[in-house]
Write a protein that holds these residues in place. Sequence first.
Motif, PDB file in Angstrom:
ATOM      1  N   VAL A 138       0.842  -1.203   0.000  1.00 38.73           N
ATOM      2  CA  VAL A 138       0.000   0.000   0.000  1.00 38.73           C
ATOM      3  C   VAL A 138       0.874   1.249   0.000  1.00 38.73           C
ATOM      4  N   ASP A 139       0.341   2.324  -0.618  1.00 40.68           N
ATOM      5  CA  ASP A 139       0.864   3.656  -0.361  1.00 40.68           C
ATOM      6  C   ASP A 139      -0.092   4.334   0.614  1.00 40.68           C
ATOM      7  N   GLY A 140       0.104   5.616   0.869  1.00 41.43           N
ATOM      8  CA  GLY A 140      -0.724   6.285   1.870  1.00 41.43           C
ATOM      9  C   GLY A 140      -2.197   6.309   1.512  1.00 41.43           C
ATOM     10  N   ILE A 141      -2.503   6.618   0.246  1.00 38.24           N
ATOM     11  CA  ILE A 141      -3.901   6.667  -0.176  1.00 38.24           C
ATOM     12  C   ILE A 141      -4.535   5.284  -0.089  1.00 38.24           C
ATOM     13  N   ALA A 285      13.439  18.461   1.052  1.00 29.36           N
ATOM     14  CA  ALA A 285      12.403  17.503   1.458  1.00 29.36           C
ATOM     15  C   ALA A 285      11.899  16.735   0.248  1.00 29.36           C
ATOM     16  N   LEU A 286      11.673  15.439   0.436  1.00 32.07           N
ATOM     17  CA  LEU A 286      11.021  14.592  -0.563  1.00 32.07           C
ATOM     18  C   LEU A 286       9.532  14.565  -0.240  1.00 32.07           C
ATOM     19  N   VAL A 287       8.707  14.926  -1.218  1.00 34.88           N
ATOM     20  CA  VAL A 287       7.262  15.034  -1.001  1.00 34.88           C
ATOM     21  C   VAL A 287       6.547  14.041  -1.919  1.00 34.88           C
ATOM     22  N   PRO A 288       5.965  12.957  -1.372  1.00 38.72           N
ATOM     23  CA  PRO A 288       5.190  12.031  -2.214  1.00 38.72           C
ATOM     24  C   PRO A 288       3.947  12.717  -2.777  1.00 38.72           C
ATOM     25  N   VAL A 289       3.620  12.394  -4.018  1.00 43.66           N
ATOM     26  CA  VAL A 289       2.462  12.966  -4.708  1.00 43.66           C
ATOM     27  C   VAL A 289       1.632  11.819  -5.267  1.00 43.66           C
ATOM     28  N   SER A 290       0.349  11.782  -4.944  1.00 40.56           N
ATOM     29  CA  SER A 290      -0.513  10.713  -5.447  1.00 40.56           C
ATOM     30  C   SER A 290      -0.799  10.922  -6.932  1.00 40.56           C
ATOM     31  N   VAL A 291      -0.693   9.835  -7.701  1.00 37.70           N
ATOM     32  CA  VAL A 291      -1.083   9.848  -9.114  1.00 37.70           C
ATOM     33  C   VAL A 291      -2.153   8.783  -9.339  1.00 37.70           C
ATOM     34  N   ARG A 292      -2.889   8.460  -8.280  1.00 41.17           N
ATOM     35  CA  ARG A 292      -3.928   7.434  -8.340  1.00 41.17           C
ATOM     36  C   ARG A 292      -5.148   7.969  -9.081  1.00 41.17           C
ATOM     37  N   ASP A 293      -5.667   7.181 -10.012  1.00 40.48           N
ATOM     38  CA  ASP A 293      -6.870   7.568 -10.743  1.00 40.48           C
ATOM     39  C   ASP A 293      -8.066   7.608  -9.809  1.00 40.48           C
ATOM     40  N   ASP A 294      -9.011   8.515 -10.115  1.00 43.70           N
ATOM     41  CA  ASP A 294     -10.221   8.601  -9.289  1.00 43.70           C
ATOM     42  C   ASP A 294     -10.990   7.292  -9.287  1.00 43.70           C
ATOM     43  N   ALA A 303       0.660   4.088  -6.282  1.00 44.23           N
ATOM     44  CA  ALA A 303       0.363   5.008  -7.378  1.00 44.23           C
ATOM     45  C   ALA A 303       0.831   6.381  -6.927  1.00 44.23           C
ATOM     46  N   ILE A 304       2.148   6.509  -6.762  1.00 43.48           N
ATOM     47  CA  ILE A 304       2.718   7.762  -6.284  1.00 43.48           C
ATOM     48  C   ILE A 304       3.909   8.149  -7.140  1.00 43.48           C
ATOM     49  N   SER A 305       4.169   9.439  -7.173  1.00 39.43           N
ATOM     50  CA  SER A 305       5.395   9.975  -7.719  1.00 39.43           C
ATOM     51  C   SER A 305       5.983  10.877  -6.626  1.00 39.43           C
ATOM     52  N   PHE A 306       7.027  11.608  -6.958  1.00 40.67           N
ATOM     53  CA  PHE A 306       7.696  12.414  -5.945  1.00 40.67           C
ATOM     54  C   PHE A 306       8.124  13.750  -6.536  1.00 40.67           C
ATOM     55  N   VAL A 307       8.101  14.782  -5.693  1.00 38.95           N
ATOM     56  CA  VAL A 307       8.773  16.037  -6.008  1.00 38.95           C
ATOM     57  C   VAL A 307       9.676  16.364  -4.825  1.00 38.95           C
ATOM     58  N   THR A 308      10.650  17.200  -5.064  1.00 37.78           N
ATOM     59  CA  THR A 308      11.490  17.695  -3.976  1.00 37.78           C
ATOM     60  C   THR A 308      11.298  19.194  -3.856  1.00 37.78           C
ATOM     61  N   VAL A 309      11.451  19.704  -2.650  1.00 36.42           N
ATOM     62  CA  VAL A 309      11.333  21.142  -2.418  1.00 36.42           C
ATOM     63  C   VAL A 309      12.340  21.540  -1.344  1.00 36.42           C
ATOM     64  N   GLU A 310      12.956  22.707  -1.530  1.00 36.34           N
ATOM     65  CA  GLU A 310      13.929  23.214  -0.570  1.00 36.34           C
ATOM     66  C   GLU A 310      13.184  23.968   0.534  1.00 36.34           C
ATOM     67  N   LEU A 311      13.488  23.625   1.767  1.00 36.99           N
ATOM     68  CA  LEU A 311      12.859  24.243   2.936  1.00 36.99           C
ATOM     69  C   LEU A 311      13.854  25.224   3.566  1.00 36.99           C
ATOM     70  N   PRO A 312      13.504  26.512   3.678  1.00 37.15           N
ATOM     71  CA  PRO A 312      14.447  27.521   4.193  1.00 37.15           C
ATOM     72  C   PRO A 312      14.566  27.481   5.720  1.00 37.15           C
ATOM     73  N   VAL A 313      15.271  26.491   6.242  1.00 38.05           N
ATOM     74  CA  VAL A 313      15.311  26.262   7.690  1.00 38.05           C
ATOM     75  C   VAL A 313      16.106  27.330   8.442  1.00 38.05           C
ATOM     76  N   ALA A 314      16.924  28.124   7.757  1.00 33.77           N
ATOM     77  CA  ALA A 314      17.653  29.199   8.446  1.00 33.77           C
ATOM     78  C   ALA A 314      16.738  30.374   8.764  1.00 33.77           C
ATOM     79  N   GLN A 342       6.714   9.820 -12.795  1.00 33.73           N
ATOM     80  CA  GLN A 342       5.729   8.739 -12.870  1.00 33.73           C
ATOM     81  C   GLN A 342       5.933   7.926 -14.137  1.00 33.73           C
ATOM     82  N   ALA A 343       6.159   8.613 -15.246  1.00 33.40           N
ATOM     83  CA  ALA A 343       6.360   7.916 -16.511  1.00 33.40           C
ATOM     84  C   ALA A 343       7.612   7.051 -16.468  1.00 33.40           C
ATOM     85  N   VAL A 344       8.682   7.578 -15.872  1.00 32.18           N
ATOM     86  CA  VAL A 344       9.919   6.803 -15.757  1.00 32.18           C
ATOM     87  C   VAL A 344       9.673   5.543 -14.936  1.00 32.18           C
ATOM     88  N   ALA A 345       8.924   5.676 -13.822  1.00 36.35           N
ATOM     89  CA  ALA A 345       8.628   4.508 -12.985  1.00 36.35           C
ATOM     90  C   ALA A 345       7.816   3.475 -13.757  1.00 36.35           C
TER      91      ALA A 345
END
Length: 469
Positions: A138-141, A285-294, A303-314, A342-345
């Motif tokens: 399972v993934d989170g969804i 940060a690695l942020v999972p993104v759902s790509v699950r069909d409705d 059914a997940i992909s990922f994006v990364t985002v920089e968090l300004p912790v300073a 997602q396509a690569v996976a």
Amino acid sequence: MPAWDRLSALDSAFLDLETTEAPLHVGWTIRVDGRPPSLAALRRHLDGRLERVPRFRRRVLRPLLGDPHWTDDRAFDIARHVHAMAVPAPGGAGELRELAGRLLSDPLDHDHPLWRIYLVRGLSSGWAVVGQAHHALVDGIAAVEVAMLLFDAAGFDVPAQEPVRWSPARAPLPHAAPLAFAADRVRGAARLALSAAAALPSAPGALPDVGTALRQLTSAAPATGLDRSATARRAVAFGEVSLDAARTAGARHGATVNDVLLAASTVALGRALRRRGDTPEELKALVPVSVRDDGAAGELGNAISFVTVELPVAEVDPVTILRHVHSRMQARKAGDAAGPLQAVAQLGDLLPGAARRVVTRAAAGSAAFNCVVSNVPGPPVDLELLGRRVTAIFPAVPFLHGHSLSIGALSYRGRLHLGLYADADVVPDAVDVARDLEAAFDALRLPPGPRDTPWRARAQRRRAATRRA
């Protein structure tokens, strides 16, 4: 059951990437009102619902030739998967937290279906369920959808369900039916190729988009004390905030609840790093993104992909942090960073098992990030378990070897339930991080103060001088 219930490349990846120090199961701690049921009653209830989730009776088979697939566990026994524990007195939140961390430290048995549930008694109020299911399952969804199948919507009179007599199917073997196996493999490959092609952007810049997404995933992350694995022993900590308040805080700045979660995580992680003497400008940060069909409700697997985002912790001002995070997430969405990955996976599904394992390990080894921050929409209705109201659901999000901390959020009953999941040796202050996370949400709820101007600063200095005199 399909002719060949094959694991996807992403499902298999979570098995291949698991290590002793980094078991890759999704976990949850659920609070329930009322008196706890008997263990026998809980086992009967869950056994009666497993027809709805057939893979909960299946184990992973890894043949020497061919791909990993799910096959019925001929020795399936509900008693192997559903247990009871009791917390010590006084049975408060601290005792539940300690027990949940200990239970979620135990890896799952790969010779049997990859899930386990504990009924937890002895709490001063209500009772709890601590559970885990492997990320290959399972993934989170999907975990939330499983809860919807195994539990009941509150307020509905649902008759008790006795277990349906179940007989395991014989595992299909490639050498026993080579033509059927080959045909199934070809059909699956064609379906996956079409799906992967559809996931790729259709514009002429599609391949550059893939390259950009991969560069974002693999670009260097700052070195911190959080970037290591020390033990399989897990610490968990819980938090809880108003979902409406989080929405309001985001709306004030044109941001989403997910942006607010990332901003609050930035504040809490920045404080945790400063306690350690770490002073990076940013974390990745690695942020999972759902790509699950409705239309895929009830389907297991990932059914997940990922994006990364920089968090300004300073940065220390929560509102400034939220604006930065919102801007960066907007850029990720505009660039559709999750789609190319997602396509690569999915294209990885076209490779044979051995090649997939090599590619998976190489990809995981090149991914660079410091922590995982995950936000999952929870059940849209109140749930009951054996007639008792489910009051809270706290997630535990796994992380890969070489990392030590994840922050998960799940919305339920108008609250955002926060779960910290950490390597207990690397993050012994998980409870402090959870408190800082809650405090950051509170700070983001406050409207921004009046902007400082030269005349306001002079007036403040005059008032301060008058008080000193």
